[in-house]
Write a protein that holds these residues in place. Structure first.
Motif, mmCIF file in Angstrom:
data_model
loop_
_atom_site.group_PDB
_atom_site.id
_atom_site.type_symbol
_atom_site.label_atom_id
_atom_site.label_comp_id
_atom_site.label_asym_id
_atom_site.label_seq_id
_atom_site.Cartn_x
_atom_site.Cartn_y
_atom_site.Cartn_z
ATOM 1 N N LEU A 47 4.870 32.250 -20.153
ATOM 2 C CA LEU A 47 3.534 31.758 -20.498
ATOM 3 C C LEU A 47 3.179 30.487 -19.731
ATOM 4 C CD1 LEU A 47 3.509 32.400 -24.363
ATOM 5 C CD2 LEU A 47 2.255 33.653 -22.578
ATOM 6 N N VAL A 48 4.104 29.570 -19.550
ATOM 7 C CA VAL A 48 3.843 28.357 -18.776
ATOM 8 C C VAL A 48 3.450 28.725 -17.356
ATOM 9 C CG1 VAL A 48 4.946 26.339 -17.730
ATOM 10 C CG2 VAL A 48 5.267 26.825 -20.159
ATOM 11 N N SER A 49 4.149 29.624 -16.767
ATOM 12 C CA SER A 49 3.850 30.030 -15.389
ATOM 13 C C SER A 49 2.482 30.685 -15.305
ATOM 14 C CB SER A 49 4.937 31.002 -14.903
ATOM 15 O OG SER A 49 4.624 31.484 -13.619
ATOM 16 N N THR A 50 2.184 31.530 -16.304
ATOM 17 C CA THR A 50 0.883 32.221 -16.289
ATOM 18 C C THR A 50 -0.269 31.241 -16.475
ATOM 19 O OG1 THR A 50 1.919 34.207 -17.226
ATOM 20 C CG2 THR A 50 -0.476 34.018 -17.384
ATOM 21 N N VAL A 51 -0.109 30.305 -17.396
ATOM 22 C CA VAL A 51 -1.177 29.326 -17.656
ATOM 23 C C VAL A 51 -1.402 28.448 -16.439
ATOM 24 C CG1 VAL A 51 -1.791 27.295 -19.035
ATOM 25 C CG2 VAL A 51 -0.861 29.349 -20.161
ATOM 26 N N GLU A 52 -0.324 28.019 -15.787
ATOM 27 C CA GLU A 52 -0.480 27.168 -14.602
ATOM 28 C C GLU A 52 -1.220 27.906 -13.487
ATOM 29 O OE1 GLU A 52 3.231 25.673 -13.305
ATOM 30 O OE2 GLU A 52 3.337 24.105 -14.850
ATOM 31 N N SER A 53 -0.877 29.159 -13.301
ATOM 32 C CA SER A 53 -1.565 29.919 -12.233
ATOM 33 C C SER A 53 -3.046 30.073 -12.544
ATOM 34 C CB SER A 53 -0.906 31.287 -12.074
ATOM 35 O OG SER A 53 -1.028 32.055 -13.272
ATOM 36 N N ARG A 54 -3.416 30.184 -13.807
ATOM 37 C CA ARG A 54 -4.822 30.296 -14.180
ATOM 38 C C ARG A 54 -5.541 28.957 -13.960
ATOM 39 N NH1 ARG A 54 -6.994 35.355 -14.774
ATOM 40 N NH2 ARG A 54 -5.388 36.761 -15.641
ATOM 41 N N VAL A 81 -0.353 27.976 -27.584
ATOM 42 C CA VAL A 81 -0.633 27.457 -26.245
ATOM 43 C C VAL A 81 -1.591 26.271 -26.400
ATOM 44 C CG1 VAL A 81 -1.571 27.961 -23.956
ATOM 45 C CG2 VAL A 81 -0.361 29.772 -25.278
ATOM 46 N N GLU A 82 -1.110 25.089 -25.998
ATOM 47 C CA GLU A 82 -1.918 23.864 -26.121
ATOM 48 C C GLU A 82 -2.326 23.406 -24.721
ATOM 49 O OE1 GLU A 82 -0.231 20.840 -28.663
ATOM 50 O OE2 GLU A 82 1.085 22.346 -29.609
ATOM 51 N N ARG A 86 -8.619 21.063 -24.973
ATOM 52 C CA ARG A 86 -9.095 22.361 -25.432
ATOM 53 C C ARG A 86 -8.462 22.710 -26.772
ATOM 54 N NH1 ARG A 86 -8.868 26.207 -20.040
ATOM 55 N NH2 ARG A 86 -9.932 24.748 -18.594
ATOM 56 N N ARG A 87 -9.049 23.723 -27.390
ATOM 57 C CA ARG A 87 -8.533 24.180 -28.672
ATOM 58 C C ARG A 87 -7.266 25.008 -28.437
ATOM 59 N NH1 ARG A 87 -11.855 27.921 -33.012
ATOM 60 N NH2 ARG A 87 -10.189 27.949 -34.630
ATOM 61 N N PRO A 88 -6.228 24.784 -29.224
ATOM 62 C CA PRO A 88 -4.978 25.535 -29.037
ATOM 63 C C PRO A 88 -5.191 27.031 -29.284
ATOM 64 C CG PRO A 88 -4.603 23.595 -30.405
ATOM 65 C CD PRO A 88 -6.099 23.737 -30.268
ATOM 66 N N ILE A 89 -4.472 27.791 -28.535
ATOM 67 C CA ILE A 89 -4.485 29.250 -28.714
ATOM 68 C C ILE A 89 -3.250 29.623 -29.527
ATOM 69 C CG2 ILE A 89 -4.435 31.491 -27.558
ATOM 70 C CD1 ILE A 89 -5.700 30.115 -25.126
ATOM 71 N N GLY A 109 -0.040 19.482 -18.062
ATOM 72 C CA GLY A 109 -0.059 18.979 -19.429
ATOM 73 C C GLY A 109 -0.093 20.058 -20.490
ATOM 74 N N GLU A 110 -0.103 21.304 -20.075
ATOM 75 C CA GLU A 110 -0.106 22.382 -21.071
ATOM 76 C C GLU A 110 1.256 22.445 -21.765
ATOM 77 O OE1 GLU A 110 1.002 24.282 -17.114
ATOM 78 O OE2 GLU A 110 -0.322 22.713 -17.858
#
Length: 428
Positions: A47-54, A81-82, A86-89, A109-110
């Motif tokens: 998830l960290v990798s996916t969020v960073e790529s987005r 996911v913080e 933004r609002r946490p998912i 910072g995620e």
């Protein structure tokens, strides 16, 4: 024994199942727990990798865009996911109680939090434990079935062998010739069958000895009783010649008693070892003369005669008592079943001396032939033992007894000729 064998096998199986079952439960529990921790950590890293790529691509980060779901893993129950500003998912229900958690922080910072409930891990361990227990139970049941079959396979032959031994002890020596496919038990069966054969031979020898003794003792006892009757008759006279006859008859009777003793000893020796002989060189004329003198009173009483002819001065190899018994059997048969004059003729053939006994009777039945020497075979409703025993006595000293002619009957006793007699007569 069956119970002990079954319990022993089950005890071994239970120990093995317990040792390996406990070890398997421990290993599987640790494996499930480690797998849960690895899955939670892997999901957080993904998830960290996916969020960073987005974020780098300037795309919007949503639950659908990053593929967040708790249904992909049976252990993961809650994902958060913080993102900064933004609002946490949040996906899934936050588990209560103890959890397995992994937190990852990205370069922008995620923060990603993934949690799995330990209760789910324990439930998985419980299901694994049930499977192991079911397999262990099946193994114990299978072992019990095999133990019962194996116990029956081992105990049944032992019971059968015990019955065989009991039969031997009760006097039934018939071998059973049963084998069980177990080398040790088959060895015991071989020994019991061998013992049964030996016991059977011993019992046969004992019965044969009793039959032979009763038959062979009858002839000398009959002759002895006749001699004693003559002694009693002679003893009634007071003349010196009567006393001389009494003395002579008593001497003959004593000789018959000694021969009777020799016959008994011979039968006992043959019962232990039929090959044992006491052959010696002896004067054949003396034995023939003794038999003629012994049987003359009986033939005289029957109005018949017994004579001898042929070559004299012969020496043979054998047991004098046994040879006398063979001749006595032939003479008695002629008295009982023959007719007319009985003749004993001695002759020489090669390195053997022959004593022939013949009479003027009806002879031997054509249907019998040489079978007259077999035990229980008789053409005159007698015991059928006399000629069989006579042949055994002759063969024990290396001789033989044969039927040369059926009508008129001619029986011949062949004996080895003494070496000194051969030297004296040249080629014989």
């Amino acid at each position: 024994m069956r119970r002990r064998l079954i319990l022993s096998i089950l005890a071994v199986v239970l120990v093995v199942v317990a040792v390996f079952g406990i070890s398997l439960v421990i290993v599987e529990s640790r494996t499930i727990e480690n797998s849960t921790k690895e899955n939670v950590r892997s999901e957080a890293v993904r998830l960290v990798s996916t969020v960073e790529s987005r974020l780098v691509a300037g795309e919007r980060v949503t639950e659908e865009s990053i593929g967040v779901t708790t249904s992909k893993d049976r252990y993961v129950r809650y994902i958060r996911v913080e993102l900064p500003g933004r609002r946490p998912i949040e996906v899934g229900d936050k588990p209560s109680g103890e959890v397995v958690e992994s937190r990852q922080t990205g370069a922008h910072g995620e923060r990603i939090t993934v949690q799995a409930s330990r209760s789910a891990v324990r439930a998985e361990v419980g299901r694994t434990l049930l499977i192991i227990l079911a397999v262990a139970l099946l193994a114990v049941i299978a072992a019990a079935v095999l133990a019962v079959r194996q116990a029956h396979r081992v105990a049944a032959p032992l019971t059968d062998l015990a019955e065989t031994a009991e039969r031997l002890g009760s006097g039934d020596p018939r071998p059973r010739h049963r084998r069980y496919g177990v080398p040790e038990l088959d060895r015991v069966a071989d020994v019991l069958d061998g013992s049964a054969d030996r016991i059977g031979r011993m019992l046969t020898a004992e019965r044969r000895l009793a039959a032979d003794a009763s038959h062979q003792l009858r002839t000398p006892l009959t002759a002895l009783s006749m001699r004693l009757e003559e002694i009693i008759a002679m003893a009634e006279g007071d003349e010196p010649e009567d006393r001389a006859v009494v003395k002579e008859e008593a001497t003959i009777a004593l000789a018959q008693v000694e021969r009777l003793t020799d016959v008994v000893q011979r039968l006992l020796t043959n019962s232990r070892d039929p090959r044992t002989g006491s052959a010696v060189g002896f004067d054949l004329d003396e034995v023939v003369k003794q038999q003629i003198e012994e049987w003359k009173p009986a033939y005289r009483s029957a109005g018949r005669a017994i004579v001898r002819s042929g070559k004299t001065g012969l020496r043979a190899v054998g047991t004098p008592g046994a040879v006398a018994q063979v001749l006595a059997t032939l003479i008695e048969n002629s008295l009982m079943h023959g007719a007319g004059t009985v003749a004993l003729r001695t002759r020489v053939t090669g390195n053997q001396v022959v004593v022939e006994v013949t009479d003027e009777g009806p002879g031997v039945d054509e249907a019998l032939g040489s079978r007259v020497f077999e035990r229980t075979v008789s053409g005159h409703n007698s015991t059928g033992l006399g000629l069989a025993v006579a042949r055994d006595l002759a063969e024990a000293d290396g001789g033989r007894l044969e039927l040369l002619q059926q009508l008129p009957p001619v029986f011949a006793l062949f004996l080895s000729r003494e070496a000194a007699d051969l030297d004296a007569s040249g080629t014989g």
